[in-house]
Design a protein around this motif. Structure first.
Motif, PDB file in Angstrom:
ATOM      1  N   PRO A 466       0.836  -1.209   0.000  1.00 21.60           N
ATOM      2  CA  PRO A 466       0.000   0.000   0.000  1.00 21.60           C
ATOM      3  C   PRO A 466       0.870   1.257   0.000  1.00 21.60           C
ATOM      4  O   PRO A 466       1.858   1.350   0.737  1.00 21.60           O
ATOM      5  N   ILE A 467       0.545   2.172  -0.886  1.00 23.64           N
ATOM      6  CA  ILE A 467       1.331   3.406  -1.017  1.00 23.64           C
ATOM      7  C   ILE A 467       0.368   4.578  -1.059  1.00 23.64           C
ATOM      8  O   ILE A 467      -0.666   4.501  -1.734  1.00 23.64           O
ATOM      9  N   ASP A 468       0.717   5.645  -0.372  1.00 25.35           N
ATOM     10  CA  ASP A 468      -0.135   6.840  -0.447  1.00 25.35           C
ATOM     11  C   ASP A 468      -0.181   7.344  -1.882  1.00 25.35           C
ATOM     12  O   ASP A 468       0.815   7.265  -2.606  1.00 25.35           O
ATOM     13  N   ARG A 469      -1.332   7.906  -2.226  1.00 24.52           N
ATOM     14  CA  ARG A 469      -1.467   8.468  -3.572  1.00 24.52           C
ATOM     15  C   ARG A 469      -0.345   9.486  -3.843  1.00 24.52           C
ATOM     16  O   ARG A 469       0.231   9.546  -4.916  1.00 24.52           O
ATOM     17  N   PHE A 470      -0.018  10.281  -2.811  1.00 25.20           N
ATOM     18  CA  PHE A 470       1.008  11.301  -2.898  1.00 25.20           C
ATOM     19  C   PHE A 470       2.338  10.705  -3.400  1.00 25.20           C
ATOM     20  O   PHE A 470       2.984  11.223  -4.303  1.00 25.20           O
ATOM     21  N   ASP A 471       2.715   9.558  -2.803  1.00 24.54           N
ATOM     22  CA  ASP A 471       3.987   8.937  -3.192  1.00 24.54           C
ATOM     23  C   ASP A 471       3.857   8.141  -4.488  1.00 24.54           C
ATOM     24  O   ASP A 471       4.818   8.026  -5.251  1.00 24.54           O
ATOM     25  N   ALA A 472       2.653   7.587  -4.673  1.00 21.92           N
ATOM     26  CA  ALA A 472       2.471   6.690  -5.820  1.00 21.92           C
ATOM     27  C   ALA A 472       2.686   7.415  -7.146  1.00 21.92           C
ATOM     28  O   ALA A 472       3.255   6.868  -8.097  1.00 21.92           O
ATOM     29  N   ILE A 473       2.256   8.674  -7.189  1.00 21.92           N
ATOM     30  CA  ILE A 473       2.398   9.441  -8.438  1.00 21.92           C
ATOM     31  C   ILE A 473       3.881   9.597  -8.774  1.00 21.92           C
ATOM     32  O   ILE A 473       4.329   9.358  -9.893  1.00 21.92           O
ATOM     33  N   GLN A 474       4.660   9.941  -7.746  1.00 30.21           N
ATOM     34  CA  GLN A 474       6.098  10.129  -7.964  1.00 30.21           C
ATOM     35  C   GLN A 474       6.772   8.802  -8.332  1.00 30.21           C
ATOM     36  O   GLN A 474       7.523   8.708  -9.296  1.00 30.21           O
ATOM     37  N   LEU A 475       6.421   7.777  -7.552  1.00 26.04           N
ATOM     38  CA  LEU A 475       7.067   6.482  -7.787  1.00 26.04           C
ATOM     39  C   LEU A 475       6.754   5.935  -9.187  1.00 26.04           C
ATOM     40  O   LEU A 475       7.638   5.412  -9.870  1.00 26.04           O
ATOM     41  N   SER A 476       5.500   6.093  -9.603  1.00 26.11           N
ATOM     42  CA  SER A 476       5.167   5.514 -10.918  1.00 26.11           C
ATOM     43  C   SER A 476       5.970   6.202 -12.019  1.00 26.11           C
ATOM     44  O   SER A 476       6.424   5.557 -12.962  1.00 26.11           O
ATOM     45  N   ASP A 477       6.189   7.500 -11.885  1.00 26.01           N
ATOM     46  CA  ASP A 477       6.973   8.190 -12.912  1.00 26.01           C
ATOM     47  C   ASP A 477       8.443   7.758 -12.860  1.00 26.01           C
ATOM     48  O   ASP A 477       9.072   7.500 -13.885  1.00 26.01           O
ATOM     49  N   VAL A 478       8.958   7.604 -11.646  1.00 33.60           N
ATOM     50  CA  VAL A 478      10.349   7.157 -11.502  1.00 33.60           C
ATOM     51  C   VAL A 478      10.511   5.768 -12.145  1.00 33.60           C
ATOM     52  O   VAL A 478      11.476   5.509 -12.880  1.00 33.60           O
ATOM     53  N   LEU A 479       9.551   4.893 -11.891  1.00 32.82           N
ATOM     54  CA  LEU A 479       9.640   3.535 -12.443  1.00 32.82           C
ATOM     55  C   LEU A 479       9.626   3.567 -13.968  1.00 32.82           C
ATOM     56  O   LEU A 479      10.370   2.835 -14.627  1.00 32.82           O
ATOM     57  N   ASN A 507      25.684  13.194  -7.912  1.00 33.26           N
ATOM     58  CA  ASN A 507      25.678  11.741  -7.912  1.00 33.26           C
ATOM     59  C   ASN A 507      24.235  11.249  -8.001  1.00 33.26           C
ATOM     60  O   ASN A 507      23.628  10.827  -7.023  1.00 33.26           O
ATOM     61  N   ASP A 508      23.712  11.384  -9.231  1.00 30.84           N
ATOM     62  CA  ASP A 508      22.306  11.061  -9.453  1.00 30.84           C
ATOM     63  C   ASP A 508      22.027   9.587  -9.203  1.00 30.84           C
ATOM     64  O   ASP A 508      20.991   9.213  -8.675  1.00 30.84           O
ATOM     65  N   ALA A 509      22.991   8.748  -9.608  1.00 33.23           N
ATOM     66  CA  ALA A 509      22.773   7.309  -9.480  1.00 33.23           C
ATOM     67  C   ALA A 509      22.573   6.950  -8.008  1.00 33.23           C
ATOM     68  O   ALA A 509      21.657   6.201  -7.644  1.00 33.23           O
ATOM     69  N   ASP A 510      23.396   7.536  -7.165  1.00 29.83           N
ATOM     70  CA  ASP A 510      23.312   7.233  -5.754  1.00 29.83           C
ATOM     71  C   ASP A 510      21.987   7.728  -5.156  1.00 29.83           C
ATOM     72  O   ASP A 510      21.328   7.037  -4.394  1.00 29.83           O
ATOM     73  N   ARG A 511      21.611   8.942  -5.591  1.00 27.68           N
ATOM     74  CA  ARG A 511      20.349   9.517  -5.118  1.00 27.68           C
ATOM     75  C   ARG A 511      19.177   8.615  -5.486  1.00 27.68           C
ATOM     76  O   ARG A 511      18.293   8.339  -4.683  1.00 27.68           O
ATOM     77  N   LEU A 512      19.211   8.150  -6.732  1.00 23.79           N
ATOM     78  CA  LEU A 512      18.121   7.297  -7.210  1.00 23.79           C
ATOM     79  C   LEU A 512      18.132   5.949  -6.491  1.00 23.79           C
ATOM     80  O   LEU A 512      17.096   5.422  -6.102  1.00 23.79           O
ATOM     81  N   LEU A 516      15.002   4.397  -4.485  1.00 23.65           N
ATOM     82  CA  LEU A 516      14.408   3.096  -4.809  1.00 23.65           C
ATOM     83  C   LEU A 516      14.451   2.161  -3.604  1.00 23.65           C
ATOM     84  O   LEU A 516      13.499   1.418  -3.337  1.00 23.65           O
ATOM     85  N   SER A 517      15.562   2.235  -2.841  1.00 20.29           N
ATOM     86  CA  SER A 517      15.688   1.285  -1.737  1.00 20.29           C
ATOM     87  C   SER A 517      14.648   1.577  -0.652  1.00 20.29           C
ATOM     88  O   SER A 517      14.219   0.682   0.071  1.00 20.29           O
ATOM     89  N   ARG A 518      14.200   2.831  -0.563  1.00 18.47           N
ATOM     90  CA  ARG A 518      13.128   3.136   0.396  1.00 18.47           C
ATOM     91  C   ARG A 518      11.856   2.357   0.048  1.00 18.47           C
ATOM     92  O   ARG A 518      11.024   2.087   0.886  1.00 18.47           O
ATOM     93  N   HIS A 519      11.740   2.023  -1.254  1.00 19.65           N
ATOM     94  CA  HIS A 519      10.573   1.219  -1.665  1.00 19.65           C
ATOM     95  C   HIS A 519      10.969  -0.246  -1.890  1.00 19.65           C
ATOM     96  O   HIS A 519      10.283  -0.978  -2.581  1.00 19.65           O
ATOM     97  N   HIS A 520      12.119  -0.618  -1.314  1.00 16.55           N
ATOM     98  CA  HIS A 520      12.625  -1.996  -1.405  1.00 16.55           C
ATOM     99  C   HIS A 520      12.833  -2.425  -2.852  1.00 16.55           C
ATOM    100  O   HIS A 520      12.506  -3.544  -3.244  1.00 16.55           O
TER     101      HIS A 520
END
Ligand SMILES: Nc1ncnc2c1ncn2[C@@H]1O[C@H](COP(=O)(O)OP(=O)(O)OP(=O)(O)O)[C@@H](O)[C@H]1O
Ligand SMILES: [Mg+2]
Length: 541
Positions: A466-479, A507-512, A516-520
Motif C-alpha cells: 500500500p502506497i499513499d497516492r502522494f507517493d504513488a504518483i512520484q514512484l510511478s513516474d520514476v519507475l 551523484n544522481d545514481a546514488d540519489r536514485l 528506490l531502496s526506500r521502496h525496497h
C-alpha cells in the motif's frame, strides 16, 4: 472583334511518317507536311524539332512545307536526343527547349503537334503543356478519311485549360468526396472542424508518403482512422503492401527490438530461426505504430534511421536490410511533454509530426452525435441481426443528454451505451425508461472514473504494497523513467536533470538508488515494474 492570333506549331519530325523523297511522297500522308494544308488552321510558324542524324530529312520536309504554304516559316532545331524511348533524355531535351524559347502567349497561339515522335515524346509534350511550361494547346492530326491519301488529313485541338474539361474535374471532385466519406465510414458528420480535418487527411493520405501522426483522447477513433487511411491508400493504389499494426505498449524489453526490426537465426539464446520483424513485413505497405510514445529509447533511435534511410540492421545481422514502408503513428500522450521528460527523442518527434492530426473527442463534436447514433444503430443491427430503434421521445431525450455529456472514453462509451440500450430495449424499441436508466448508468460510471485517483491509470503493482497516492504518483513516474533508461546513472540524469546543474559533483545514481531502496527496489526490479505500467491516463474531465 480582334483578329485571331497567329498560330505557331511546335512539333517533332516524324522519322518514319514524314520520310520519303520520291514524287510518290505526295500520295502518302506525312503528318508534319500535312500541317501546312489544314483547313481553318493557317500556320504562321513551325518550330520543327529533330534528333541527331535527321538534319537532311528536316530540311527536306521544311522545303515541302514551303511549297504548300509559302507563308509558313519553318525554324529547324536540332535536339540532343539519343534515345526516343528514354523518358529522362526526351523530357529534359524538350524541357530545355521550352525553357529557352521565348513564348509570347498574349500575341501568339501555340499548338503542340502530338502525332509525331515516340509515345514517350507524346507523354513529355503532355506533361509540359499540362504544367504550363509550354503555354499551348495540344494538336492532334490524322490521315484523311478518304482512301485518297493525297487529300489533306484532319486535325483536332485539345486545350487542357478549357471549361469543357470541367466534367473531368467534377469527376475528380466527386471521387474526393467519396474518399472523404470512406475515411468517415460513411457517417455524415456535421462538425465543421472535424470535416475539415478529414478532408486534409484525405489529401495527405493520397499525396504524401510522409509519416502521419494521429493524436487525440482515448476512444476518439485514432486506431480506426489509421486502418481507414490504409484501406483508402490501397483502394487508390497508393500502396500494395500490407497493413501492419503494433501497439508499442506491448513491446517490452529485448524482444521489442527483434519484434520491430527482426533478428538473424542464432542472434540470441532462443533465436532458433530468423524473424523478418514488423518493419520488413510492412514493406511497400503501412506500419501503424499505435501508442508510439511507449517506444523504448533504442527502438526510437533505430526507427528514426529506418524512417530517414529506409534501412536498418536486424538484431544479430551484419548487413542492413531495406523496407519501404510509410508510417502512421497514434498516441493519446503529449509527446512534447515526453520529450521534455527525456522519454521521447526530439529528432524522432520532428520526423513524425509533419502531418499531425488531432482527432477531437466526442464532446467537442456535439453536432456529430446524431449521425453517429444512426450509424451505431445500423452497426448493431449488422452484429445482432436485429433492428433496434428509438421512439421519438426517447431519442430526443437521449440526444439532449448526449450532446452535453463529457464522453470521457469517447466512442468506447458511446458504442457501449447504445449496445446496452439495444439489448435492453423491449421489442427492439428503445423507450424513455431505458434511456433514463442508461443515463444514470453512464453518470455513475463517469463519476467513479473522475473520483479515481490519477495514479490508477498507472496502477502500481500490488507487490509494492500500500502506497499513499502522494507517493504513488512520484514512484510511478520514476519507475517509468527506469524502464526507458539503460542504466541507473542514465535514469538518475533524467530524473534530476535540473538540480544536478547546480551541483559540482552530482551523484544522481546514488540519489536514485537510495530513493528506490526506500521502496525496497533495485534498478532492475524498478525497470520491470516500470515496464508493466500503463502510462495512459483515461480521459477523465
Ligand atoms: N466514428 C465512430 N463511430 C463509431 N464507433 C467508432 C468510431 N470511431 C471509432 N469507433 C469505435 O470506438 C472504439 C475506439 O476507437 P479506436 O480504437 O479507434 O480509438 P483510439 O482513439 O485509437 O483510442 P486509444 O487511444 O484508446 O487507442 C473502437 O471500437 C472503434 O471501432
Ligand atoms: Mg488506439
Amino acid at each position: 472583334m480582334s483578329a485571331a492570333k497567329p498560330n505557331v506549331v511546335l512539333g517533332l519530325l516524324g522519322t518514319t511518317l514524314d520520310k520519303g523523297r520520291s514524287t510518290k511522297r505526295w500520295q502518302r500522308w506525312r503528318p508534319t507536311v500535312d500541317l501546312a494544308r489544314q483547313r481553318g488552321l493557317p500556320i504562321q510558324r513551325l518550330e520543327l524539332l529533330y534528333g541527331p542524324g535527321s538534319d537532311a530529312l528536316a530540311a527536306f520536309v521544311a522545303d515541302d512545307i514551303q511549297q504548300l504554304s509559302s507563308s509558313t516559316k519553318v525554324n529547324l532545331h536540332s535536339l540532343l536526343i539519343h534515345d526516343w524511348w528514354d523518358f529522362e533524355n526526351v523530357y529534359s531535351a524538350l524541357y530545355d527547349f521550352a525553357e529557352s524559347y521565348s513564348f509570347a502567349p498574349e500575341t501568339h497561339r501555340y499548338l503542340v503537334h502530338m502525332t509525331t515522335g515516340s509515345h514517350v515524346a507524346q507523354i513529355c509534350w503532355f506533361l509540359l503543356v499540362e504544367a504550363r511550361i509550354i503555354p499551348g494547346t495540344l494538336l492532334q492530326t490524322a490521315p484523311p478519311k478518304s482512301r485518297n491519301r493525297s487529300q489533306p488529313g484532319q486535325h483536332t485541338t485539345i486545350n487542357l485549360n478549357l471549361a469543357r474539361y470541367d466534367a473531368i474535374a467534377r469527376r475528380f471532385s466527386s471521387r474526393t468526396e467519396e474518399d472523404v466519406s470512406f475515411l468517415k465510414s460513411g457517417i455524415e458528420t456535421r462538425n465543421a472542424s472535424f470535416n475539415r480535418l478529414i478532408e486534409q487527411l484525405e489529401k495527405v493520405a493520397l499525396s504524401s508518403p510522409a509519416p502521419i501522426l494521429l493524436l487525440g483522447p482515448t476512444g476518439a477513433g485514432k486506431s480506426q482512422l489509421a486502418r481507414r487511411v490504409y484501406e483508402l491508400r490501397k483502394r487508390r493504389r497508393r500502396v500494395d503492401g500490407p497493413f501492419v499494426e503494433v501497439n508499442c505498449a506491448t513491446l517490452r524489453g529485448d524482444s521489442a527490438m527483434s519484434a520491430l526490426f527482426g533478428h538473424e537465426k542464432g542472434a540470441f539464446t532462443g533465436a532458433i530461426s530468423s524473424r523478418p520483424g514488423l518493419l520488413r513485413t510492412a514493406h511497400n505497405g503501412v506500419l501503424f505504430l499505435d501508442e508510439i510514445g511507449e517506444l523504448g529509447s533504442d527502438e526510437q533511435a533505430m526507427l528514426l534511421r529506418a524512417l530517414e534511410e529506409h534501412r536498418f540492421l536486424p538484431v544479430g545481422a551484419d548487413q542492413e536490410v531495406e523496407s519501404q514502408f510509410s508510417l502512421l503513428a497514434g498516441t493519446n500522450q503529449d509527446l512534447g511533454l515526453r520529450v521534455s521528460q527525456g522519454l521521447f527523442r526530439d529528432d524522432l518527434l520532428a520526423r513524425i509530426d509533419t502531418w499531425t492530426f488531432v482527432i477531437p473527442g466526442l464532446s467537442q463534436r456535439p453536432e456529430d452525435i446524431e449521425p453517429n447514433l444512426a450509424f451505431e444503430l445500423a452497426r448493431i443491427e449488422t452484429i445482432t441481426g436485429e433492428r433496434v430503434s428509438f421512439n421519438h421521445e426517447a431519442q430526443n431525450y437521449f440526444l439532449t443528454f448526449a450532446t452535453q455529456a463529457p464522453w470521457p472514453r469517447n466512442f468506447r462509451d458511446f458504442g457501449a451505451s447504445l449496445m446496452r440500450m439495444a439489448t435492453l430495449a423491449p421489442g427492439g424499441r428503445i423507450n424513455k425508461p431505458t434511456v433514463l436508466e442508461e443515463i444514470q448508468r453512464l453518470e455513475d460510471t463517469w463519476s467513479r472514473l473522475s473520483a479515481r485517483p490519477l495514479v490508477t491509470a498507472t496502477t502500481l503493482p500490488e507487490e509494492l504494497g500500500p502506497i499513499d497516492r502522494f507517493d504513488a504518483i512520484q514512484l510511478s513516474d520514476v519507475l517509468k523513467v527506469c524502464a526507458q533508461s539503460s542504466s541507473l546513472s542514465d535514469a538518475g540524469r533524467q530524473l534530476f536533470a535540473e538540480s544536478r546543474k547546480k551541483k559540482p559533483n552530482p551523484n544522481d545514481a546514488d540519489r536514485l538508488r537510495k530513493y528506490l531502496s526506500r521502496h525496497h527496489l533495485d534498478f532492475s526490479s524498478a525497470q520491470i515494474f516500470g515496464r508493466s505500467l500503463q502510462s495512459r491516463v483515461p480521459g477523465t474531465r
